[in-house]
Design an enzyme around this catalytic site. Sequence first.
Site, PDB file in Angstrom:
ATOM      1  N   TYR A 214       7.867  -1.682  10.680  1.00 38.47           N
ATOM      2  CA  TYR A 214       6.965  -1.750   9.624  1.00 38.47           C
ATOM      3  C   TYR A 214       6.510  -3.213   9.376  1.00 38.47           C
ATOM      4  O   TYR A 214       6.995  -4.149  10.000  1.00 38.47           O
ATOM      5  CB  TYR A 214       7.898  -1.823   8.198  1.00 38.47           C
ATOM      6  CG  TYR A 214       8.613  -0.398   7.988  1.00 38.47           C
ATOM      7  CD1 TYR A 214       7.564   0.491   7.324  1.00 38.47           C
ATOM      8  CD2 TYR A 214       9.904  -0.174   8.111  1.00 38.47           C
ATOM      9  CE1 TYR A 214       8.081   1.550   7.124  1.00 38.47           C
ATOM     10  CE2 TYR A 214      10.171   0.955   7.587  1.00 38.47           C
ATOM     11  CZ  TYR A 214       9.357   2.149   7.370  1.00 38.47           C
ATOM     12  OH  TYR A 214       9.999   3.297   6.941  1.00 38.47           O
TER      13      TYR A 214
ATOM     14  N   ARG B 134       8.548  12.183   2.377  1.00 34.09           N
ATOM     15  CA  ARG B 134       9.339  11.375   1.662  1.00 34.09           C
ATOM     16  C   ARG B 134       8.201  10.375   1.167  1.00 34.09           C
ATOM     17  O   ARG B 134       8.516   9.332   0.214  1.00 34.09           O
ATOM     18  CB  ARG B 134      10.310  10.547   2.214  1.00 34.09           C
ATOM     19  CG  ARG B 134      11.495  11.394   2.860  1.00 34.09           C
ATOM     20  CD  ARG B 134      12.081  10.635   3.886  1.00 34.09           C
ATOM     21  NE  ARG B 134      13.146   9.657   3.524  1.00 34.09           N
ATOM     22  CZ  ARG B 134      14.117   9.743   2.672  1.00 34.09           C
ATOM     23  NH1 ARG B 134      14.544  10.805   2.421  1.00 34.09           N
ATOM     24  NH2 ARG B 134      14.868   8.682   2.298  1.00 34.09           N
TER      25      ARG B 134
ATOM     26  N   ASP C 177       6.360  15.262  14.071  1.00 37.41           N
ATOM     27  CA  ASP C 177       7.680  15.402  13.345  1.00 37.41           C
ATOM     28  C   ASP C 177       7.450  16.099  12.128  1.00 37.41           C
ATOM     29  O   ASP C 177       6.388  16.009  11.632  1.00 37.41           O
ATOM     30  CB  ASP C 177       8.479  14.303  13.404  1.00 37.41           C
ATOM     31  CG  ASP C 177       8.000  13.066  12.538  1.00 37.41           C
ATOM     32  OD1 ASP C 177       7.393  13.238  11.406  1.00 37.41           O
ATOM     33  OD2 ASP C 177       8.537  11.852  12.580  1.00 37.41           O
ATOM     34  N   GLY C 178       8.489  16.444  11.381  1.00 40.93           N
ATOM     35  CA  GLY C 178       8.288  16.938  10.258  1.00 40.93           C
ATOM     36  C   GLY C 178       8.716  18.456   9.948  1.00 40.93           C
ATOM     37  O   GLY C 178       7.969  19.180  10.438  1.00 40.93           O
ATOM     38  N   GLY C 179      10.027  18.782   9.509  1.00 41.50           N
ATOM     39  CA  GLY C 179      10.322  20.259   9.496  1.00 41.50           C
ATOM     40  C   GLY C 179      10.751  21.003  10.783  1.00 41.50           C
ATOM     41  O   GLY C 179      11.093  22.119  10.457  1.00 41.50           O
TER      42      GLY C 179
ATOM     43  N   ARG D  98      11.111   8.698  -4.967  1.00 45.56           N
ATOM     44  CA  ARG D  98      12.244   9.554  -4.438  1.00 45.56           C
ATOM     45  C   ARG D  98      13.217   9.628  -5.685  1.00 45.56           C
ATOM     46  O   ARG D  98      14.063   8.657  -5.920  1.00 45.56           O
ATOM     47  CB  ARG D  98      12.868   9.110  -3.254  1.00 45.56           C
ATOM     48  CG  ARG D  98      11.719   8.908  -2.131  1.00 45.56           C
ATOM     49  CD  ARG D  98      12.391   8.288  -0.736  1.00 45.56           C
ATOM     50  NE  ARG D  98      11.135   7.913  -0.137  1.00 45.56           N
ATOM     51  CZ  ARG D  98      11.238   7.260   1.070  1.00 45.56           C
ATOM     52  NH1 ARG D  98      12.447   6.447   1.466  1.00 45.56           N
ATOM     53  NH2 ARG D  98      10.367   6.832   1.949  1.00 45.56           N
TER      54      ARG D  98
ATOM     55  N   HIS E 296       6.092  11.299   7.229  1.00 40.16           N
ATOM     56  CA  HIS E 296       7.316  10.759   6.670  1.00 40.16           C
ATOM     57  C   HIS E 296       8.729  11.425   5.986  1.00 40.16           C
ATOM     58  O   HIS E 296       9.344  11.079   5.333  1.00 40.16           O
ATOM     59  CB  HIS E 296       6.789   9.356   5.470  1.00 40.16           C
ATOM     60  CG  HIS E 296       7.662   8.372   5.840  1.00 40.16           C
ATOM     61  ND1 HIS E 296       7.282   7.272   6.258  1.00 40.16           N
ATOM     62  CD2 HIS E 296       8.947   8.145   5.619  1.00 40.16           C
ATOM     63  CE1 HIS E 296       8.049   6.061   6.175  1.00 40.16           C
ATOM     64  NE2 HIS E 296       9.195   6.703   5.723  1.00 40.16           N
TER      65      HIS E 296
ATOM     66  N   THR F 127       4.716   2.432  11.603  1.00 36.60           N
ATOM     67  CA  THR F 127       4.414   3.343  10.602  1.00 36.60           C
ATOM     68  C   THR F 127       3.184   2.995   9.814  1.00 36.60           C
ATOM     69  O   THR F 127       3.261   1.888   9.298  1.00 36.60           O
ATOM     70  CB  THR F 127       5.500   3.326   9.541  1.00 36.60           C
ATOM     71  OG1 THR F 127       6.650   4.017  10.387  1.00 36.60           O
ATOM     72  CG2 THR F 127       5.525   4.120   8.533  1.00 36.60           C
TER      73      THR F 127
ATOM     74  N   GLY G 183      14.464  14.242  12.976  1.00 37.28           N
ATOM     75  CA  GLY G 183      14.842  13.156  12.353  1.00 37.28           C
ATOM     76  C   GLY G 183      16.081  13.602  11.625  1.00 37.28           C
ATOM     77  O   GLY G 183      17.358  13.421  11.928  1.00 37.28           O
ATOM     78  N   ARG G 184      16.124  14.329  10.307  1.00 36.80           N
ATOM     79  CA  ARG G 184      17.105  14.811   9.692  1.00 36.80           C
ATOM     80  C   ARG G 184      18.238  15.634  10.542  1.00 36.80           C
ATOM     81  O   ARG G 184      19.697  15.570  10.391  1.00 36.80           O
ATOM     82  CB  ARG G 184      16.722  15.689   8.507  1.00 36.80           C
ATOM     83  CG  ARG G 184      16.144  14.827   7.251  1.00 36.80           C
ATOM     84  CD  ARG G 184      15.836  15.911   6.156  1.00 36.80           C
ATOM     85  NE  ARG G 184      15.146  15.039   5.044  1.00 36.80           N
ATOM     86  CZ  ARG G 184      13.801  14.963   4.940  1.00 36.80           C
ATOM     87  NH1 ARG G 184      12.920  15.454   5.772  1.00 36.80           N
ATOM     88  NH2 ARG G 184      13.485  14.228   3.921  1.00 36.80           N
TER      89      ARG G 184
ATOM     90  N   SER H 150       2.739  12.864  11.070  1.00 41.99           N
ATOM     91  CA  SER H 150       4.072  12.779  10.350  1.00 41.99           C
ATOM     92  C   SER H 150       3.472  12.617   8.965  1.00 41.99           C
ATOM     93  O   SER H 150       2.635  11.858   8.540  1.00 41.99           O
ATOM     94  CB  SER H 150       4.987  11.808  10.931  1.00 41.99           C
ATOM     95  OG  SER H 150       5.926  11.217  10.082  1.00 41.99           O
TER      96      SER H 150
ATOM     97  N   SER I  68      14.942   2.660  13.754  1.00 35.11           N
ATOM     98  CA  SER I  68      14.286   2.182  12.844  1.00 35.11           C
ATOM     99  C   SER I  68      14.330   0.716  12.476  1.00 35.11           C
ATOM    100  O   SER I  68      15.382   0.169  12.793  1.00 35.11           O
ATOM    101  CB  SER I  68      14.852   2.878  11.452  1.00 35.11           C
ATOM    102  OG  SER I  68      14.284   2.335  10.192  1.00 35.11           O
TER     103      SER I  68
ATOM    104  N   LYS J 125       2.202   6.328  13.588  1.00 36.76           N
ATOM    105  CA  LYS J 125       3.156   7.235  13.135  1.00 36.76           C
ATOM    106  C   LYS J 125       2.725   7.336  11.539  1.00 36.76           C
ATOM    107  O   LYS J 125       2.869   6.368  10.793  1.00 36.76           O
ATOM    108  CB  LYS J 125       4.453   6.659  13.151  1.00 36.76           C
ATOM    109  CG  LYS J 125       5.508   7.668  12.508  1.00 36.76           C
ATOM    110  CD  LYS J 125       7.082   7.025  12.718  1.00 36.76           C
ATOM    111  CE  LYS J 125       7.997   8.045  11.949  1.00 36.76           C
ATOM    112  NZ  LYS J 125       7.809   7.968  10.509  1.00 36.76           N
TER     113      LYS J 125
END
Length: 367
Positions: free
Chosen positions: A131, A260, A289-291, A166, A257, A157, A312-313, A255, A107, A233
């Site tokens: 970014y 988020r 990505d995601g989930g 958030r 994100h 991104t 990611g997580r 994605s 990142s 992304k």
Amino acid sequence: MEKYLSVKDLENAAIELLPKTARDYYKSGATEEQTLTENRKAFQRLRIRPKCLIGVDSTDLRTTVLGHEVSMPVGISPTAMQRMAHPDGELANVKAAQAEKTIYTLSTIATSSIEEVAEAAPHGIKWFQLYIYNDRDVTKKLVLRAEKAGYKAIALTVDTPLFGIRRADVRNRFTLPPHLKLANFEGELANKINRSDSGSGLTEYVKNLFDKSLTWNEIKWLRSITKLPIIAKGILRGDDAIKAIEAGCSAILVSNHGARQLDGVPATIEVLPEIVEAVKDYNVEVYLDGGVTTGTDVYKALALGAKMVFVGRPALWGLAVGGQAGVQRMLSILRNELEHTFQIAGTPTVADITKDMVRHESAYSKL
């Protein structure tokens, strides 16, 4: 590490270990967190259709991504500020990816620098998530540093003119712990995130630094300053995927994100087929990505056209539990589950996984 048998096991352990502010930062989504839930549930609505008696003596998970061979179609997505999870942070994560022969994405908002990560895993395949800052010189320097340090792609991104709402971060008045800094920067850019004036320190950090006026022309500008392939992304629409390609991107990362940014957007696996169909006449790769938390999730994404899947997580959970060993445990869990899925589904290689291997549950509710 052997006692952790699933990514969920690692997640549960990490949630217990992490300080509240870091835990809430890592696990939360935007506003009502509908999309955060749907990212996982959407995978559960897909059914694998195994082929029997194929004679699968062995499986081969290897694939090629942007010309580089990886040991399996699972890599690590960019996540910010990883030293909040473990003292070694990004260095442990990239070492794990190198050891497992897959891709690590660093990142921009990291607590280890581009150069530190490159030195920690000199033989690993590393991408840099970017970014675009209001100050184009800041952005250009990041890209040139990544290129010089041996990174193989820029993951731009495209879904973040500002950060989503958030609520957990606002409630916690999130800031980066004072002993840490954003390691890719100096001075104010490195330390501004260590304080919060009104809510989330991260939101305040990006508010005046990220360029909200970005258009697809910025990809053309980026293309002019680097020879590295650019990955868009954050794509959730087929027409945006085409615009990204026409602007010069070599790949699309489907994605949201990590749910988020904007709550109420589709789960990434739901929009993957639309994007694969939209770009079928272009020479580009599509990732997701995601989930993703299981090997069967990875398999379903491959069946619907993803070339590579990123997590990611799950990498953060492994990192929090055991540093490099924890991330490697997470990757080995997914590898083992994916190998079993390949074998039992009757598809010995990635190339054998076709879209008819998966159907939506609605196809069966009509029977």
